[in-house]
Scaffold this motif. Structure first.
Motif, PDB file in Angstrom:
ATOM      1  N   LEU A 195       0.737  -1.045  -0.019  1.00  0.00           N
ATOM      2  CA  LEU A 195       0.115   0.001   0.058  1.00  0.00           C
ATOM      3  C   LEU A 195       0.835   1.341   0.025  1.00  0.00           C
ATOM      4  O   LEU A 195       0.543   2.235  -0.818  1.00  0.00           O
ATOM      5  CB  LEU A 195      -0.966  -0.026   1.225  1.00  0.00           C
ATOM      6  CG  LEU A 195      -1.969  -1.036   1.087  1.00  0.00           C
ATOM      7  CD1 LEU A 195      -2.820  -0.958   2.513  1.00  0.00           C
ATOM      8  CD2 LEU A 195      -3.146  -0.603   0.128  1.00  0.00           C
ATOM      9  N   PHE A 196       1.910   1.299   0.956  1.00  0.00           N
ATOM     10  CA  PHE A 196       2.701   2.265   0.894  1.00  0.00           C
ATOM     11  C   PHE A 196       3.589   2.675  -0.270  1.00  0.00           C
ATOM     12  O   PHE A 196       3.889   3.673  -0.704  1.00  0.00           O
ATOM     13  CB  PHE A 196       3.570   2.410   2.246  1.00  0.00           C
ATOM     14  CG  PHE A 196       2.757   2.641   3.569  1.00  0.00           C
ATOM     15  CD1 PHE A 196       2.855   1.614   4.516  1.00  0.00           C
ATOM     16  CD2 PHE A 196       2.277   3.642   3.663  1.00  0.00           C
ATOM     17  CE1 PHE A 196       2.071   2.201   5.540  1.00  0.00           C
ATOM     18  CE2 PHE A 196       1.407   4.161   4.786  1.00  0.00           C
ATOM     19  CZ  PHE A 196       1.355   3.030   5.826  1.00  0.00           C
ATOM     20  N   ALA A 202      -6.251  -7.693   8.053  1.00  0.00           N
ATOM     21  CA  ALA A 202      -5.744  -6.567   7.390  1.00  0.00           C
ATOM     22  C   ALA A 202      -7.089  -5.651   7.198  1.00  0.00           C
ATOM     23  O   ALA A 202      -6.674  -4.304   7.153  1.00  0.00           O
ATOM     24  CB  ALA A 202      -4.993  -6.804   6.199  1.00  0.00           C
ATOM     25  N   LEU A 203      -8.203  -6.012   7.019  1.00  0.00           N
ATOM     26  CA  LEU A 203      -9.277  -5.087   6.677  1.00  0.00           C
ATOM     27  C   LEU A 203      -9.644  -3.957   7.713  1.00  0.00           C
ATOM     28  O   LEU A 203      -9.672  -2.918   7.440  1.00  0.00           O
ATOM     29  CB  LEU A 203     -10.507  -6.006   6.267  1.00  0.00           C
ATOM     30  CG  LEU A 203     -10.422  -6.783   5.070  1.00  0.00           C
ATOM     31  CD1 LEU A 203     -11.643  -7.768   4.985  1.00  0.00           C
ATOM     32  CD2 LEU A 203     -10.297  -5.772   3.957  1.00  0.00           C
ATOM     33  N   PRO A 204      -9.862  -4.642   9.082  1.00  0.00           N
ATOM     34  CA  PRO A 204      -9.942  -3.502  10.181  1.00  0.00           C
ATOM     35  C   PRO A 204      -8.929  -2.615  10.448  1.00  0.00           C
ATOM     36  O   PRO A 204      -9.008  -1.222  10.531  1.00  0.00           O
ATOM     37  CB  PRO A 204     -10.541  -4.213  11.159  1.00  0.00           C
ATOM     38  CG  PRO A 204      -9.762  -5.579  11.022  1.00  0.00           C
ATOM     39  CD  PRO A 204      -9.853  -5.936   9.465  1.00  0.00           C
ATOM     40  N   LEU A 205      -7.653  -3.112  10.145  1.00  0.00           N
ATOM     41  CA  LEU A 205      -6.365  -2.285  10.492  1.00  0.00           C
ATOM     42  C   LEU A 205      -6.112  -1.311   9.514  1.00  0.00           C
ATOM     43  O   LEU A 205      -5.559  -0.148   9.489  1.00  0.00           O
ATOM     44  CB  LEU A 205      -5.130  -3.308  10.569  1.00  0.00           C
ATOM     45  CG  LEU A 205      -5.093  -4.092  11.728  1.00  0.00           C
ATOM     46  CD1 LEU A 205      -3.783  -4.987  11.647  1.00  0.00           C
ATOM     47  CD2 LEU A 205      -4.983  -3.144  12.965  1.00  0.00           C
ATOM     48  N   LEU A 215      -5.221   5.212  -3.376  1.00  0.00           N
ATOM     49  CA  LEU A 215      -5.903   4.008  -3.297  1.00  0.00           C
ATOM     50  C   LEU A 215      -6.234   3.672  -2.092  1.00  0.00           C
ATOM     51  O   LEU A 215      -5.926   4.463  -1.256  1.00  0.00           O
ATOM     52  CB  LEU A 215      -4.704   2.817  -3.725  1.00  0.00           C
ATOM     53  CG  LEU A 215      -3.764   2.438  -2.831  1.00  0.00           C
ATOM     54  CD1 LEU A 215      -3.178   1.037  -3.329  1.00  0.00           C
ATOM     55  CD2 LEU A 215      -2.669   3.315  -2.518  1.00  0.00           C
ATOM     56  N   SER A 216      -7.396   2.903  -1.980  1.00  0.00           N
ATOM     57  CA  SER A 216      -7.952   2.618  -0.623  1.00  0.00           C
ATOM     58  C   SER A 216      -7.456   1.383   0.400  1.00  0.00           C
ATOM     59  O   SER A 216      -6.704   0.520  -0.537  1.00  0.00           O
ATOM     60  CB  SER A 216      -9.435   2.238  -0.994  1.00  0.00           C
ATOM     61  OG  SER A 216      -9.752   1.198  -0.103  1.00  0.00           O
ATOM     62  N   PRO A 217      -7.193   1.325   1.466  1.00  0.00           N
ATOM     63  CA  PRO A 217      -6.566   0.359   2.257  1.00  0.00           C
ATOM     64  C   PRO A 217      -7.235  -0.967   1.918  1.00  0.00           C
ATOM     65  O   PRO A 217      -6.509  -2.012   2.275  1.00  0.00           O
ATOM     66  CB  PRO A 217      -6.778   0.958   3.672  1.00  0.00           C
ATOM     67  CG  PRO A 217      -7.690   1.845   3.519  1.00  0.00           C
ATOM     68  CD  PRO A 217      -7.811   2.570   2.286  1.00  0.00           C
ATOM     69  N   SER A 277      -5.891   4.940   6.125  1.00  0.00           N
ATOM     70  CA  SER A 277      -6.170   5.652   5.126  1.00  0.00           C
ATOM     71  C   SER A 277      -5.982   7.072   4.907  1.00  0.00           C
ATOM     72  O   SER A 277      -5.681   7.555   3.732  1.00  0.00           O
ATOM     73  CB  SER A 277      -7.862   5.443   5.092  1.00  0.00           C
ATOM     74  OG  SER A 277      -8.269   5.598   6.182  1.00  0.00           O
ATOM     75  N   THR A 278      -5.655   7.626   6.052  1.00  0.00           N
ATOM     76  CA  THR A 278      -4.900   9.036   5.921  1.00  0.00           C
ATOM     77  C   THR A 278      -3.719   9.085   5.182  1.00  0.00           C
ATOM     78  O   THR A 278      -3.361  10.322   4.734  1.00  0.00           O
ATOM     79  CB  THR A 278      -5.126   9.981   7.145  1.00  0.00           C
ATOM     80  OG1 THR A 278      -4.355   9.005   8.188  1.00  0.00           O
ATOM     81  CG2 THR A 278      -6.307  10.178   7.683  1.00  0.00           C
TER      82      THR A 278
END
Lengths: 898, 116
Positions: free
Chosen positions: A534-535, A842-845, A856-858, A850-851
């Protein structure tokens, strides 16, 4: 002999004991002989009466009270031997721990140095900054500061400017160093003593007679004077002004701006002398006259010292500040504007940790990093746990044997614990070494300038104890489980012959624990991989934003003409010579001048009026301003939408012109062709628009595109340009030094700070994202690597344990490929379960991230899928080697072996 | 049939050793022999307990040891009572007297209180 003596003189004591017991037996023997027994009979009876010599020796030794030390020594030696004998296992465990702990310690040290550490001054908790809620104006004029200080005599106040680059003439060549203007009581307020000479006092900031004095830092004293006493009283040429060095600040003091090093301090009264013109907001004042006495120029930050609680102090300051605001807005009658000014409040913010820009931009990134590194440690500990459990099981027969010949259970447990703690300590020491190297390396990545930010990061005892605590705890915990299991009396069943095929002690518990651990490892590394991708993608998205300028082909040589002491009249000639020198270099297409720069942004804004433009009632029609040389837009590769570029026509004699960007065109000339139209600050006929260019990411990659007006610098002779832009025809690798040399030849008195590509400048505006992307990628990779290792170890061990079973299968006719598949299936199952588990986590974390993401979305499904695929593939690879080995097992030797 | 020599408790052995050594320094063999002789063979020191006990008493500081020549010219480790040991001996004697007096009372007072 004292207890300590007994510990160290074991050999002597043993010899004496031996002698003593022999004496006893021989005396009895003599006695028996003299009463008629034969020598052999006498000896036999004497020995028989005495009983077992060895047990007595053991008991006597026990009575010494030093037993437990020699036992531990024995345990450690044994543990080291075992570790040496199983190099693969030891290497795997030590490596996992070293990486996990080292990474944690390195990141924590940087976080501590940047975010947590307090200033090295007296009572830092008493320090506070006086700021205002309207963040843009947290600066005060000197008279305002004096009024505030007078209103609150119980506290102490001082003022300072932010560290700024200044040009020092050292041995004839110009160097850039950070300096700061401060009030006379600056050092005494902070409680910083002098290392040599004296520091400022109230006489030094007398506005009536400015003193050309300076205090230097200890680091500067060391590097430029070798700490010679003769430095005190010598003169320094700063920004073309001579100042006398009166003293050196204490060692280790670099100012209160964390992450920046200040080398020279001068009194605030030296502002005109040192040509300090930065960071000021002016209101009805003349910037060319000395600033210290003007109440219309707000340029100083205020720091204070008072013990908590500061409620009463705040009230007093608030009252005084309000008075000052009222006075300032006395001639503003517009009610809404008045209200806006009056809403301003005083804040007293904690300054015990100093001030830092670096801190604000990096704090979220560093927090994310800490989280990831903690996960890596988790994976490493899980690895250690698994390895210990595996080793424990392998030695079940050894322990069963020892139990059967009389070893006490506690002794065995203690020995196993010693082994695992020794292993953990070795891993911890390796991790510590890694962090010693790692923290400075991390810091270099973090810094936005070409050299590392000077953070204080001593080897912290907190880190050491935390690190060792974690390692020892891991060693104890995961050594205890097999220790307890293996020393059960029922273990003696393992000695029976049948144990060869069926594994004693491996009912319910052990394989399940290992599998759960490995699945957890895989899940955690899945998290790391998802975070990292993601990063990395965020950073890539940012870097691919079209900034509107040709990033790779354009080089920027940065300098400061004002600091070099240039007179306004000399500027046009200087600019022309610089451009000419650059254009004469091989491989250069064109060159031009600019004031601020295309990505680094500028705070210069003004309100304008435009032809046929009616601003809505509540709006301030402002634009940003940039001053550039001829052919600026073509040199930088910007798209000209309408009209033309600047050229030699646009000089001081001609009509005032400007080129505007699309944003400004859309706002002020909607639906019209802006070329030929006029705008100005007071009158719409002041400036004519001669061109429109495409938008550029002027305020950094993430900032909003401003409405921008470009003016030819030749028509604004009072602007001191700071950049020379050079467009390269091809490769740019040799150009930076060539450009530097060319500039030095043209003007040796002009210090060039650096020569970089626009690309590099753009990257710097997202340095935090760059850092996070690099490090999360590194840690993601690390985590996966360690987990892969763990998976490999577990599967390999499982195969080794089942050699007999595999041998039987092969002997009964199973094909090697079916055996391979059996192993791979086991591996894949673990990997898939882990990956799914990780994805679910990973989904809740992801929400927390997101900020920090861009573009892209987390919960990006592609990322999740790709990460899962990677993890499963790595898992399959981890199982490949054991699978291959399993298929190659020789059935006969497997069945025969023990 | 001669009564089997009584097994000694650890605490009692310490007391006997301290008492035996209080008269003069002796080596281990002699201590065992002296106890046996003085008790008229009623007590036999189990050889397995003697040396551990001696070493324990030495480590506690109640006995001091020295290597010396015996009458036969061989070298042996002689134990003697230290001042702390002498105090300990008195404590233990007092304890012993209390113990035996108490037991004697319970058992009916037929026995003489033991001579100290």
């Amino acid at each position: 002999m004292s207890w300590l003596g007994r510990v160290f003189r074991r050999d002597k004591l043993d010899r004496e004991l031996d002698k003593e017991l022999r004496f006893h037996v021989e005396t009895r023997e003599a006695e028996l002989r003299s009463s008629g027994a034969s020598p052999e009979e006498a000896r036999r009876r004497a020995l028989a009466e005495f009983g077992g010599v060895e047990p007595i020796k053991e008991q006597a030794r026990d009575a010494r009270g030093t037993r437990w030390i020699s036992d531990i020594g024995q345990d450690v030696r044994y543990a080291l031997r075992m570790l040496r004998a199983n190099k693969g296992f030891t290497a795997a465990a030590v490596l996992s721990l070293a990486v996990g702990l080292g990474a944690n310690a390195a990141v924590f040290r940087v976080i501590d140095g940047l975010l947590l550490r307090r200033l090295d001054v007296k009572n830092p908790q008493e320090l506070f900054l006086v700021e205002t809620t309207d963040a843009g104006t947290s600066r005060f004029s000197h008279p305002a500061y004096l009024a505030l200080a007078e209103a609150a005599p119980a506290a102490k106040f001082a003022v300072y400017t932010a560290p700024t680059s200044g040009q020092l003439l050292i041995d004839g060549s110009a160097e850039l160093h950070n300096f700061q203007l401060v009030s006379g009581n600056w050092f005494s307020l902070l409680g910083v003593p002098a290392a040599a000479g004296r520091l400022f006092d109230s006489n030094d900031d007398n506005a009536a007679s400015p003193q050309p004095v300076a205090v230097i830092s200890d680091a500067f004293w060391l590097s430029n004077f070798g700490r010679a006493r003769s430095a005190i009283g010598s003169t320094l040429t700063l920004n073309n002004t001579k100042v006398t060095i009166i003293g050196v600040a204490a060692e280790g003091f670099n100012g209160i701006s964390v992450g920046q090093r200040v080398d020279v301090w001068a009194p605030v009264t030296m502002q005109p002398g040192l040509n300090y013109r930065s960071n000021a907001s002016t209101d009805n004042a003349d910037q060319s006259k000395p600033w210290v006495s003007q109440s219309g120029i707000a340029w100083l930050a205020v720091i204070g010292r008072a013990p908590e609680p500061r409620g009463a102090l705040l009230a007093v300051l608030e009252g005084k500040y309000h008075q000052q605001v009222e006075a300032r807005i006395a001639d503003i009658h517009d009610a809404s504007r008045r209200a806006r000014f009056l809403r301003d409040r005083i804040l007293l913010t904690d300054a015990s940790r100093g001030v830092s820009n670096l801190r604000d931009t990096l704090a979220p990134a560093l927090t994310v990093l800490m989280g990831m590194v903690a996960l890596v440690l988790l994976v490493a500990c899980a690895n250690l746990a698994n390895l210990l459990l595996a080793r424990g099981s392998a030695r079940s027969r050894e322990f069963a044997l020892r139990l059967s010949i009389g070893a006490r259970r506690g002794r065995l447990i203690r020995q196993l614990l010693t082994e695992s703690v020794t292993l953990a300590l070795i891993g911890g020491a390796a991790g510590l070494l890694l962090s010693i190297w790692g923290a400075p390396a991390l810091l270099r990545l973090v810094s936005t300038t070409s050299t590392a930010a000077p953070l204080v990061m001593p080897m912290d005892w907190r880190i050491l104890s935390f690190g060792f605590g974690v390692t020892v705890l891991t060693g104890l915990l995961f050594g205890l489980i097999p220790a307890l299991r293996l020393s059960r009396p029922e273990m003696q069943d393992a000695l029976k012959a049948g144990a060869r095929v069926v594994n004693a002690g491996s009912r319910r518990g052990r394989p399940q624990v290992a599998k759960v651990l490995v699945a957890t490892q895989v899940a955690v590394s899945m998290l790391l991989v998802v975070g990292a991708s993601l990063f990395v993608q965020t950073f890539r998205n940012l870097m691919h934003i079209d900034i509107g300028v040709d990033r790779t082909a354009v080089l920027d040589a940065r300098f400061d003409t004002r600091l070099a002491g240039f007179d306004e009249s000399r500027l046009p000639v200087l600019y022309a010579r610089l451009i000419q020198a650059a254009e004469q270099l091989p491989g250069v297409k064109s060159a031009t001048i600019g004031l601020v720069g295309p990505v680094t942004g500028s705070a210069r804004t003004s309100g304008i009026v435009a032809e046929r433009y009616q601003p809505p009632p509540d709006e301030d029609p402002i634009v940003q301003e940039e001053y550039v040389g001829p052919r600026y837009f073509t040199t930088l590769g910007m798209r000209i939408v309408a009209g033309r570029d600047f050229d030699e026509r646009d000089n001081a004699r001609g009509r005032k012109v400007a080129v505007i960007n699309e944003a400004m065109a859309k706002k002020f000339f909607p639906g019209l062709d802006p070329v030929g139209r006029g705008f100005g600050y007071d009158d719409v006929k002041e400036i004519e628009v001669v061109g429109v260019v495409a938008d550029v990411r002027f305020n950094g990659l993430k900032g909003k595109v401003p409405r921008l007006a470009y003016y030819p610098i030749a028509q604004h002779g009072d602007e001191f340009a700071k950049n020379l832009y050079v467009r390269a025809a091809g490769a740019t690798s040799t150009l930076p030094s060539a450009i530097k040399d060319a500039i030095r030849r043209v003007e040796p008195g002009l210090a060039v700070r650096e020569v970089v590509t626009i690309d590099e400048l753009a990257e710097r505006t997202v340095s935090a994202e760059r850092l996070v992307s690099r490090l999360t990628a590194a840690f993601g990779f690390l985590g996966v690597f360690v987990a892969c290792f763990g998976l490999y170890g577990t599967i390999a061990y499982s195969v080794a344990r089942r050699r007999n079973e595999i041998g039987v299968r092969l002997a009964l006719g199973a094909s090697p490929s079916s055996v391979r598949w059996m192993v791979i299936r086991e591996t894949l199952l673990l990997a898939v379960v882990g990956a799914v588990f990780g994805a679910v986590l990973a989904l809740p974390l992801g929400r927390y991230l997101s900020t920090l993401l861009y573009g892209l979305s987390p919960r990006d499904p592609l990322t999740l899928a790709a990460s899962a695929a990677l993890v499963v593939i790595v898992g399959a690879l981890a199982g490949a080697v054991p699978a291959w080995r399993a298929s190659r097992v020789n059935p006969t030797s497997a069945l025969r072996a023990d | 049939m001669a009564p089997k020599p009584t097994d000694l408790l650890q605490g009692t052995l310490d007391l006997l050793i301290l008492k035996t050594v209080s008269l003069e320094p002796l080596h281990g063999y002699a201590i065992a022999a002296r106890i046996n002789a003085t008790s008229k063979a009623l007590l036999q020191v189990p050889q397995g307990s003697l040396y551990p006990a001696l070493h324990r008493l030495e480590n506690k500081g109640w006995l001091a040891a020295e290597w010396d020549e015996t009458s036969t010219g061989r070298e042996a480790k002689f134990y003697k009572l230290t001042r702390a040991g002498r105090q300990q001996l008195e404590h233990e004697l007092a304890d012993w007297k209390r113990l035996t007096d108490g037991i004697a009372l319970i058992l009916g007072g037929a026995e003489e209180p033991s001579r100290s």
